[in-house]
Write a protein that holds these residues in place. Structure first.
Motif, PDB file in Angstrom:
ATOM      1  N   GLY A  58     -79.095  23.785 -44.323  1.00  0.00           N
ATOM      2  CA  GLY A  58     -77.911  24.529 -44.715  1.00  0.00           C
ATOM      3  C   GLY A  58     -77.349  24.079 -46.038  1.00  0.00           C
ATOM      4  N   THR A  59     -76.325  24.796 -46.457  1.00  0.00           N
ATOM      5  CA  THR A  59     -75.580  24.462 -47.664  1.00  0.00           C
ATOM      6  C   THR A  59     -74.115  24.290 -47.302  1.00  0.00           C
ATOM      7  OG1 THR A  59     -77.080  25.728 -49.082  1.00  0.00           O
ATOM      8  CG2 THR A  59     -74.914  25.208 -49.977  1.00  0.00           C
ATOM      9  N   LEU A  60     -73.545  23.173 -47.706  1.00  0.00           N
ATOM     10  CA  LEU A  60     -72.119  22.938 -47.529  1.00  0.00           C
ATOM     11  C   LEU A  60     -71.451  23.085 -48.887  1.00  0.00           C
ATOM     12  CD1 LEU A  60     -69.658  22.024 -45.854  1.00  0.00           C
ATOM     13  CD2 LEU A  60     -70.275  19.658 -46.441  1.00  0.00           C
ATOM     14  N   ARG A  61     -70.622  24.105 -49.019  1.00  0.00           N
ATOM     15  CA  ARG A  61     -69.817  24.259 -50.231  1.00  0.00           C
ATOM     16  C   ARG A  61     -68.507  23.532 -49.995  1.00  0.00           C
ATOM     17  NH1 ARG A  61     -70.815  30.123 -53.182  1.00  0.00           N
ATOM     18  NH2 ARG A  61     -72.957  29.655 -53.817  1.00  0.00           N
ATOM     19  N   LEU A  62     -68.315  22.476 -50.762  1.00  0.00           N
ATOM     20  CA  LEU A  62     -67.203  21.560 -50.536  1.00  0.00           C
ATOM     21  C   LEU A  62     -66.319  21.509 -51.776  1.00  0.00           C
ATOM     22  CD1 LEU A  62     -66.135  19.377 -48.494  1.00  0.00           C
ATOM     23  CD2 LEU A  62     -67.495  17.727 -49.778  1.00  0.00           C
ATOM     24  N   GLY A  94     -79.264  42.025 -53.970  1.00  0.00           N
ATOM     25  CA  GLY A  94     -77.883  41.693 -54.270  1.00  0.00           C
ATOM     26  C   GLY A  94     -76.989  41.488 -53.060  1.00  0.00           C
ATOM     27  N   TYR A  95     -77.452  41.867 -51.877  1.00  0.00           N
ATOM     28  CA  TYR A  95     -76.593  41.763 -50.697  1.00  0.00           C
ATOM     29  C   TYR A  95     -76.739  40.382 -50.058  1.00  0.00           C
ATOM     30  CZ  TYR A  95     -74.060  42.814 -46.469  1.00  0.00           C
ATOM     31  OH  TYR A  95     -73.139  42.786 -45.441  1.00  0.00           O
ATOM     32  N   ARG A  96     -75.781  39.517 -50.303  1.00  0.00           N
ATOM     33  CA  ARG A  96     -75.734  38.163 -49.746  1.00  0.00           C
ATOM     34  C   ARG A  96     -74.295  37.885 -49.324  1.00  0.00           C
ATOM     35  NH1 ARG A  96     -80.200  35.235 -50.269  1.00  0.00           N
ATOM     36  NH2 ARG A  96     -81.857  36.045 -51.603  1.00  0.00           N
ATOM     37  N   PRO A  97     -73.860  38.477 -48.216  1.00  0.00           N
ATOM     38  CA  PRO A  97     -72.440  38.441 -47.860  1.00  0.00           C
ATOM     39  C   PRO A  97     -71.866  37.050 -47.659  1.00  0.00           C
ATOM     40  CG  PRO A  97     -73.785  39.222 -46.018  1.00  0.00           C
ATOM     41  CD  PRO A  97     -74.664  39.215 -47.218  1.00  0.00           C
ATOM     42  N   PHE A  98     -72.623  36.156 -47.025  1.00  0.00           N
ATOM     43  CA  PHE A  98     -72.059  34.833 -46.755  1.00  0.00           C
ATOM     44  C   PHE A  98     -71.902  34.019 -48.033  1.00  0.00           C
ATOM     45  CE2 PHE A  98     -73.404  34.623 -41.996  1.00  0.00           C
ATOM     46  CZ  PHE A  98     -72.480  35.614 -41.714  1.00  0.00           C
ATOM     47  N   ARG A  99     -72.737  34.293 -49.035  1.00  0.00           N
ATOM     48  CA  ARG A  99     -72.553  33.632 -50.327  1.00  0.00           C
ATOM     49  C   ARG A  99     -71.226  34.076 -50.944  1.00  0.00           C
ATOM     50  NH1 ARG A  99     -77.000  32.394 -54.878  1.00  0.00           N
ATOM     51  NH2 ARG A  99     -78.120  31.974 -52.949  1.00  0.00           N
ATOM     52  N   GLN A 100     -70.911  35.362 -50.816  1.00  0.00           N
ATOM     53  CA  GLN A 100     -69.644  35.865 -51.346  1.00  0.00           C
ATOM     54  C   GLN A 100     -68.447  35.219 -50.656  1.00  0.00           C
ATOM     55  OE1 GLN A 100     -70.982  40.339 -51.217  1.00  0.00           O
ATOM     56  NE2 GLN A 100     -69.151  40.202 -52.496  1.00  0.00           N
ATOM     57  N   PHE A 101     -68.483  35.188 -49.329  1.00  0.00           N
ATOM     58  CA  PHE A 101     -67.362  34.600 -48.592  1.00  0.00           C
ATOM     59  C   PHE A 101     -67.233  33.107 -48.896  1.00  0.00           C
ATOM     60  CE2 PHE A 101     -68.057  38.338 -45.759  1.00  0.00           C
ATOM     61  CZ  PHE A 101     -66.788  38.883 -45.877  1.00  0.00           C
ATOM     62  N   ALA A 102     -68.371  32.414 -48.986  1.00  0.00           N
ATOM     63  CA  ALA A 102     -68.336  30.976 -49.256  1.00  0.00           C
ATOM     64  C   ALA A 102     -67.764  30.696 -50.638  1.00  0.00           C
ATOM     65  CB  ALA A 102     -69.735  30.375 -49.127  1.00  0.00           C
ATOM     66  N   ASP A 103     -68.100  31.533 -51.616  1.00  0.00           N
ATOM     67  CA  ASP A 103     -67.581  31.338 -52.956  1.00  0.00           C
ATOM     68  C   ASP A 103     -66.067  31.545 -52.978  1.00  0.00           C
ATOM     69  OD1 ASP A 103     -68.065  31.143 -55.990  1.00  0.00           O
ATOM     70  OD2 ASP A 103     -66.962  33.033 -55.793  1.00  0.00           O
ATOM     71  N   SER A 104     -65.610  32.621 -52.361  1.00  0.00           N
ATOM     72  CA  SER A 104     -64.175  32.909 -52.357  1.00  0.00           C
ATOM     73  C   SER A 104     -63.383  31.816 -51.648  1.00  0.00           C
ATOM     74  CB  SER A 104     -63.917  34.255 -51.686  1.00  0.00           C
ATOM     75  OG  SER A 104     -62.547  34.575 -51.694  1.00  0.00           O
TER      76      SER A 104
END
Length: 336
Positions: A58-62, A94-104
């Motif tokens: 996984g990736t943890l955006r911290l 282009g559809y990567r929804p969890f990347r969008q939510f994680a960035d926001s």
């Protein structure tokens, strides 16, 4: 107390999501999960060991501000049906929804852990044969991992699930009473057999190669088709009979946000009030349900919502910024 249900009247530009009984996709090539150059967070590659002994990648955006003395709240994302990598990409460019939510959320000071499904992309284990209840235990392992991190406030944890992930999240919450927030995107209140029958019928009716008698015959055979699918697949047998509303009626917390698009042809938006009523019946005093006009299952603007036309939608095919912002605002109020 917060009880809120509404059909929004705002017009937006776009969003759609993975079918509730769709085939997910693993990662065919190595994907860059690093943080954008301007991000106020880091993207750390992590591994999570599950109770069954396999490891999830996984990736943890911290947030960069997070520390032992200033821990932050965190969300674990939960993918939809089929083997999915951590961004929940579904083969549409282009559809990567969890990347969008994680960035926001990362930009708002909330950490996000997103993981490849078991046996998918960089994760170990076997996907085939596992049920929604098994996947729930994988998500609980993600929560357990977050609790080992000094930079994470273990009293401010939540879940964000999409499609099947929105059904798995309450299963997790039943065993994780300390959770503070749960976002359910394009889920259903009733056992999913009803939804699958609708999807199969819808696909038949959209098949231009069938004559009307052929359509009638194929539709008449759907119950037997579903029975065979359930007999052959433990996941299908569990998924199609599990009652999400029964879970909701047992959950006095965490706070719940439910979103569904009005043109979603995979998760019926009319079930949102039923689901909300089930959560309220439990005594939960922070429940919000919103039907978003003009959005499909992917939370992309789509007047029709038929899954077979997702790839034909005008680019960019991404979760609409309004939806991302709505979710981020709600989460931040409950986890910061």
């Amino acid at each position: 107390m917060r009880y809120s249900f509404r059909w929004t009247s705002i017009a937006f530009l776009a969003c759609a999501a993975a079918p509730i009984a769709a085939q997910g996709r693993g990662a065919a090539t190595k994907i860059d999960y690093s943080a954008p150059a301007d991000a106020p967070y880091v993207a750390e590659e992590v591994t999570v060991t599950t109770p069954m002994g396999h490891t999830l990648a996984g990736t943890l955006r911290l947030p960069k501000s997070a520390s032992r003395t200033r821990p932050v709240g965190a969300i674990v994302t939960i993918t939809g049906s089929g083997p999915e990598e951590r961004d929940e990409s579904i083969g549409i460019d282009g559809y990567r929804p969890f990347r969008q939510f994680a960035d926001s959320l990362g930009r708002r000071g909330i950490a996000v852990l997103r993981m490849d499904d078991r046996g998918t992309a960089a994760s170990k284990g076997t996907f085939k044969g596992a049920t929604s209840a098994d996947f729930a235990e994988d998500i609980r392992a993600g929560l357990a991992y977050l609790r080992t991190r000094a930079e994470i406030d273990s009293t401010h944890l939540g879940l964000l699930g999409h499609s099947e992930g929105a059904i798995i999240a309450p299963i997790v919450a039943l065993k994780e009473p300390s959770l503070r927030a749960m976002v359910l995107l394009a889920g259903v209140a009733r056992p999913a057999r009803e939804g699958l029958v609708f999807q199969l019928k819808n696909n038949i009716n959209h098949n231009a190669r069938f004559t009307q008698p052929q359509k009638d015959s194929a539709i008449a055979a759907i119950p037997q088709t579903v029975d065979r699918m359930m007999a052959a697949d433990p996941w299908m047998a569990y998924f199609l009979t599990h009652d999400p509303a029964a879970d909701a009626r047992q959950l006095k917390k965490p706070a719940v946000l439910m979103l569904t698009g009005s043109t979603d042809q995979q998760a019926d938006a009319k079930q949102i009030p039923d689901w909300m009523s089930a959560f309220v019946a439990s005594g939960n005093n922070d429940v919000t349900g919103i039907v978003l006009p003009g959005f499909n299952h992917l939370f992309v603007s789509d007047p029709d919502g038929f899954p077979g036309n997702y790839a034909k939608l005008p680019p960019p095919i991404q979760v609409d910024p309004f939806v991302v912002g709505l979710v981020a605002d709600w989460v931040v109020r409950r986890l910061k």
